[in-house]
Design an enzyme around this catalytic site. Structure first.
Site, PDB file in Angstrom:
ATOM      1  N   GLY A  72      26.375  76.775  36.869  1.00 31.22           N
ATOM      2  CA  GLY A  72      27.164  75.812  37.621  1.00 31.22           C
ATOM      3  C   GLY A  72      28.098  75.043  36.708  1.00 31.22           C
ATOM      4  O   GLY A  72      28.020  75.135  35.481  1.00 31.22           O
ATOM      5  N   PRO A  73      28.993  74.277  37.292  1.00 31.16           N
ATOM      6  CA  PRO A  73      29.936  73.495  36.489  1.00 31.16           C
ATOM      7  C   PRO A  73      29.225  72.400  35.705  1.00 31.16           C
ATOM      8  O   PRO A  73      28.083  72.038  36.017  1.00 31.16           O
ATOM      9  CB  PRO A  73      30.881  72.912  37.545  1.00 31.16           C
ATOM     10  CG  PRO A  73      30.103  72.933  38.805  1.00 31.16           C
ATOM     11  CD  PRO A  73      29.186  74.103  38.729  1.00 31.16           C
ATOM     12  N   VAL A 113      26.410  68.826  36.791  1.00 27.95           N
ATOM     13  CA  VAL A 113      25.724  68.922  38.080  1.00 27.95           C
ATOM     14  C   VAL A 113      24.217  68.768  37.917  1.00 27.95           C
ATOM     15  O   VAL A 113      23.484  68.806  38.901  1.00 27.95           O
ATOM     16  CB  VAL A 113      26.056  70.255  38.796  1.00 27.95           C
ATOM     17  CG1 VAL A 113      27.520  70.330  39.134  1.00 27.95           C
ATOM     18  CG2 VAL A 113      25.636  71.439  37.941  1.00 27.95           C
ATOM     19  N   SER A 172      42.063  86.639  43.826  1.00 30.89           N
ATOM     20  CA  SER A 172      41.909  85.967  45.118  1.00 30.89           C
ATOM     21  C   SER A 172      43.139  85.171  45.550  1.00 30.89           C
ATOM     22  O   SER A 172      43.086  84.480  46.560  1.00 30.89           O
ATOM     23  CB  SER A 172      40.702  85.028  45.064  1.00 30.89           C
ATOM     24  OG  SER A 172      40.883  84.042  44.069  1.00 30.89           O
ATOM     25  N   LYS A 197      34.997  76.713  46.168  1.00 31.71           N
ATOM     26  CA  LYS A 197      36.375  76.583  46.645  1.00 31.71           C
ATOM     27  C   LYS A 197      36.460  75.666  47.862  1.00 31.71           C
ATOM     28  O   LYS A 197      37.404  74.874  47.991  1.00 31.71           O
ATOM     29  CB  LYS A 197      36.941  77.964  46.976  1.00 31.71           C
ATOM     30  CG  LYS A 197      37.117  78.855  45.755  1.00 31.71           C
ATOM     31  CD  LYS A 197      37.627  80.233  46.127  1.00 31.71           C
ATOM     32  CE  LYS A 197      37.819  81.099  44.881  1.00 31.71           C
ATOM     33  NZ  LYS A 197      38.297  82.461  45.195  1.00 31.71           N
TER      34      LYS A 197
END
EC number: 3.4.21.53
Length: 1026
Positions: free
Chosen positions: A497-498, A501, A907, A950
């Site tokens: 994860g970023p 967190v 994407s 996103k």
């Protein structure tokens, strides 16, 4: 006496006259032989012959005693233990009545420990007639039950003819037998006395017996009635097993038979060999030899006794000994006895060998001990005691408390032997000492107690972290499986994860929830494989790897080891690849025998719970990634951040700033404004920094107000004086550098003690440190802030505390011009909004030819996507609006803002195509629409990854509508409700779905004529040039 006698069929052994005569003989034998009841424990031939003369040829009914494990042999005493009360009473009565004779028969089932025979199939039919020479009470040591020990002397072999079990009498067991004897007088009253009333089963049977007796003819007895009494009738009152038996005599044999003589000689030879090995056999053989010589000088004249003696003193199998007892043929008996005796010789030789080996080892150890003690004494006298013995004793005491595996124990013994023989000045002495230090410091066989309480684990996880449902559910599943299995095996979990967190901090909470010790080390930038596997101990300054150090630090074999920043591990260094070394550590099939280079012995890591953290999976080698269970942690939305700030960050910052007793507050609007204008990243690390900064400035403001009002600092009246803020910072920083102890985190009292400053400071003694801490406590006591001093932090005050806003609007574009579209991207920091801008480089009438320019540090994949979107847009526009000739002349420049940041990925296809069409139609798109998806040349929208990140980024940027591929609809449905709240999804299968949503208001005439004036001007110039 009456001529007709009623009795059990099983009692009918011989005519009544023969029975009475036998009883008289037996009664006389008991009387004459009672003096021998207390004879010696060794049989003699003289006594045996005398007893044989006294023994009658026919016996009355006698007590049957089952013998377990080995049979009795004639002429050799044996003590038996009796636990059945009925049998004990019967034997006591027999001895008192001078009728101490029983039949001893071996049980077929050696596990059946009983004193009663219920069926003849339970015992071997051939046994011995034994005399109870003595009987005395005893006690079972295990059960405490009262028992009797009886010493039996067997006389001869007998065989069961009929068994009378101790059961109630049945009708079919009763018969009427008519006996006519002219020598017996008829008298009804005398016959009634011969009927044993105690053997009648029911009243009905008794009446039938009486009627039959009344009908019988009467005769008159001519002998004394006492002579006809059965001396063993009293046994019927004890309800024990009775038997009728017959004698068994040995078959005739030739004393001069060469076979018998050869067998006898071989037995004597084996006896001689055994006597040399076993002293007990030697004594028994001497006693037997003396008894034989008293009767005859030649042992060859008594082969039967020799065979019985050989079987009696041997520890053979039950069936083999019983076969010897049942052999009436002397030659066969000798052969079987010889076989049993040969086995006994083999056992004696083996026992002698074992005894010699043990004695040799004991003597060797005793010699070593004696020499070592002498050596110690010599060293003490010379004054050269180097403390090596104490060191060896220390290591041995450590090992006594551990449960070393066999291979580790062997290694320890070898190394401790080397250490004891080396001089302390030798370099190898230090190497071995360090090795034994590590070997004896590891937690062999020590495990922390597993915690299987799911409510407790959930409470701990919720106390420390907000959200993270996937992580918490996985840990609860881990506990549930362990509770069902009764044990917990190790697992390898990877949190991705970023930053910010809570990946690292959730590892500490998991260790608390599972009641496991916690150890953390980072592999970011690690390029030396020895950090994982350790150094060879022959190197100077060699140490084990981080895994072994973790086990030593935690002192359990099942800790939680957190490997931080595993995606940033070094590759291709000159010292090896650490990621390849982690393959063995993180493989459940291999880590049960992990081999550290320093220890060089297998270590079991199968019970360790490994938790790895990473920001991205792209840089983790595939083989390593396959060994881990990946759990993705997404960024937080605004609602999550507000909850985390209110429940965790604000109280922590307030306590750190020393404002826990002050009236300083920060409302929800201020937190929301702080996130909106200062902290838009996915994690909460930056938010935590800003909140701590705000409270530090608030603390300064409070102190200034107190100074202005000349408020004297008041000493805290609490029972426990708090330490200064400086000491708290020192303690907290040192706690962050070191590994957190699980017991401190679980026990609040222990944690409170752990938060105090460390008394062992570098460069100062313990006393000086205590004085320094005491001085600081006296000088820097906490202050009580008056209640009238209040600080309220509002959104308007944020500029004063943390400076001007970094973000002034929710989005980069409040209103987007044609050609500008909000796209969505995924990065290591989480999701983010990525605008795609496309403009005309110059008016159409000035463009010489159409082209496409791309900027913004686009990667190869994005460049291909832009080229594909450009081609698709030309095709799509020509189908929808054939008269729109925009792409014939347009020189388009496509740019993605923040040009310093590299960008790549497939994407952005639909975003670029929408940007081109928006520019071609000169139609702006709703600025609250964000989109993501890969596009094909035919207009198919393909699946993408990172939808959750996103969507979070889109919501953070103020988007209201999210367009994504239809194949990602399941991912949308799995999103939490607070993330989807206020968002309108559009799952597009083809690009037509996106076009209808964004450009549905464009009419055909409008689309065809949007650039009509420009192309008229172009055509006019073209004609003029022609």
């Amino acid at each position: 006496m009456l001529g007709t006698r009623v009795t059990r069929a099983v009692y009918t052994r011989a005519p009544l006259k023969l029975q009475l005569r036998a009883l008289g003989l037996h009664r006389r034998y008991v009387h004459n032989g009672s003096k021998n009841d207390e004879g010696s424990s060794t049989s003699t031939t003289t006594n045996k012959e005398e007893n044989d003369k006294k023994l009658p040829d026919v016996y009355p009914q006698m007590l049957a005693l089952p013998i377990s494990r080995r049979p009795l042999f004639p002429g050799f005493y044996k003590a038996v233990v009796i636990s059945e009360p009925r049998v004990m009473k019967a034997i006591t009565d027999m001895v008192e009545r001078q009728q101490p004779y029983i039949g001893a028969f071996m049980l077929k089932d050696s596990n059946n420990d009983t004193d009663i025979i219920h069926d003849i199939s339970e015992v071997h039919e051939l046994g011995v007639l034994a005399q109870v020479t003595s009987a005395f009470p005893s006690k079972d040591e295990k059960t405490g039950k009262e028992t009797m020990t009886a010493l039996l002397y067997p006389h001869k072999r007998i065989k069961i003819d009929q068994l009378i079990p101790p059961k109630d009498v049945k009708i079919e067991d009763i018969v009427v037998e008519k006996v006519v004897d002219n020598e017996v007088a008829s008298e009804e009253t005398k016959d009634e006395e011969t009927v044993d009333k105690t053997e009648s089963a029911t009243d009905k049977v008794s009446e039938e017996i009486t009627e039959e007796i009344a009908k019988a003819p009467s005769t008159e007895v001519t002998e004394d009635p006492d002579n006809y009494e059965n001396p063993t009738d009293f046994l019927k009152d004890y309800n024990v097993t009775l038997v009728n038996v017959s004698n068994l005599e040995d078959e005739p044999f030739d004393i001069k038979s060469p076979i018998i003589n050869a067998l006898t000689s071989e037995i004597l030879k084996v006896f001689k060999e055994i006597s040399q090995l076993n002293s007990m056999f030697r004594e028994q053989i001497a006693t037997f030899s003396a008894s034989i010589q008293s009767a005859t000088t030649n042992i060859f004249e008594e082969p039967a006794k020799l065979a019985d003696f050989a079987a009696a003193v041997s520890a053979g199998e039950e069936e083999e000994l019983q076969e010897v007892l049942e052999s009436l043929n002397i030659e066969q008996r000798l052969e079987k006895s010889l076989l049993v005796l040969k086995k006994e010789l083999m056992n004696a030789e083996l026992q002698n060998k074992i005894s010699k080996d043990v004695e040799t080892k004991i003597q060797k150890r005793q010699k070593e001990y004696y020499l070592m003690e002498q050596l110690k004494g010599i060293k003490r006298e010379l004054g050269i005691d180097d403390g090596r013995d104490k060191l060896v004793d220390t290591y041995k005491k450590r090992v006594e408390k551990l449960n070393l595996p066999e291979n580790v124990q062997k290694t320890f013994d070898e190394e401790i032997t080397k250490l004891a023989t080396l001089e302390t000045s030798m370099s190898e002495f230090g190497v071995i000492r360090n090795y034994l230090d590590w070997l004896t410091s590891l937690p062999w066989g020590i495990n922390s107690k597993e915690q299987y309480s799911i409510p407790r684990a959930r409470k701990i996880l919720d106390e420390d972290h907000y959200g993270m449902k996937d992580v918490k559910d996985r840990i609860l599943e881990f506990i549930a499986v362990g509770k069902l299995l009764g044990k917990v095996d190790g697992k390898i979990i990877c949190f991705v994860g970023p930053p910010g967190v809570g990946k690292t901090s959730i590892g500490k909470s998991i260790s608390r929830a599972l009641n496991r010790q916690f150890f953390r080390f980072s592999v970011g930038g690690m390029t030396d494989v020895a950090e994982i596997k350790g150094h060879r101990r022959t190197y100077i300054g060699a140490l084990p790897g981080r895994i072994i150090q973790a086990l030593k630090k935690c002192q359990t074999q099942n800790p939680l080891i957190l490997i931080d920043e595993i995606d940033k591990i070094g590759h291709g260094g000159i010292h090896g690849d650490p990621s390849a070394a982690l393959l063995e550590v993180l493989d459940p099939e291999q880590n049960n025998s992990f081999l550290d280079n320093y220890l060089d012995i297998p270590i079991d890591l199968s019970k360790v719970l490994f938790v790895c953290t990473a920001n991205s999976l792209d840089t983790i080698p595939r083989p390593l990634l396959d060994r881990m269970e990946v759990i993705e942690l997404t960024g937080y939305v605004a609602e999550d951040k507000i909850k985390i700030a209110e429940q965790y960050l604000v109280p922590s910052a307030k306590k750190t700033a020393g404002l826990q007793n002050a009236t300083v507050s920060m409302d929800e609007e201020a937190i929301n404004a702080l996130m909106k204008y200062y902290c838009r990243e996915s994690g909460v690390r930056n938010l935590k920094k800003h909140i701590e900064k705000i409270y530090r400035k608030a603390a300064l403001e409070v102190v200034k107000k107190m100074s202005i009002e000349d408020t004297e600092p008041l000493v805290s009246t609490s029972e426990e004086p708090q330490l200064s803020q400086t000491n708290q910072n020192i303690s907290s920083s040192s706690a962050e550098d070191s590994t957190t102890d699980l017991e401190d985190s679980v026990n609040p009292d222990t944690a409170k003690e752990a938060s105090k400053p460390n008394n062992s400071q570098e460069g100062a003694s313990v006393e000086e440190t205590k004085k320094a801490v005491k001085t600081e406590e006296e000088e820097d006591t906490s202050m009580i802030v008056p209640e009238d001093i209040k600080v309220e932090i509002t959104p308007e005050d944020l500029k004063k505390y943390v400076g001007p806003p970094i973000y002034t609007t929710d989005r980069l574009y409040e209103t987007t011009p044609p050609g500008v579209i909000m796209g969505l991207a995924w990065t290591n920091m989480g999701g983010c909004s990525l605008y795609v801008e496309s403009v005309l480089e110059q008016p159409l009438h000035n463009c010489k030819h159409a082209n496409l320019e791309r900027t913004g540090q686009l990667g190869d994949v994005m460049k291909e996507s832009s080229r594909l979107a450009y081609s698709f847009s030309k095709m799509y526009l020509s189908k929808k609006f054939p008269e729109n000739r925009f792409f014939e002349k347009a020189a388009i420049h496509l740019h993605c803002p923040e040009g310093a940041t590299p960008k790549d990925g497939p994407s952005a296809g639909v975003t670029m195509a929408t940007s081109f069409l928006s520019l071609a139609l000169n139609k702006p798109v709703d600025p609250t629409v964000a989109m993501t998806g890969e596009l094909t040349l035919t207009g198919k929208v393909l699946r993408i990854g990172g939808l959750r990140e996103k969507v979070v980024a889109a919501k953070r940027s103020g988007a209201k509508t999210v367009i994504f591929p239809k194949d990602n609809l399941n991912d949308w449905e799995e999103l939490p409700e607070n993330v989807k709240e206020g968002m309108e999804p559009l799952a597009a299968d083809w690009y037509d779905d996106i076009y209808k949503r964004l450009f549905s208001g464009v009419k055909k005439s409008e689309g065809n004529n949007v650039w009509k004036s420009e192309f008229e001007l172009i055509d006019k110039k073209k004609k003029e040039n022609d």
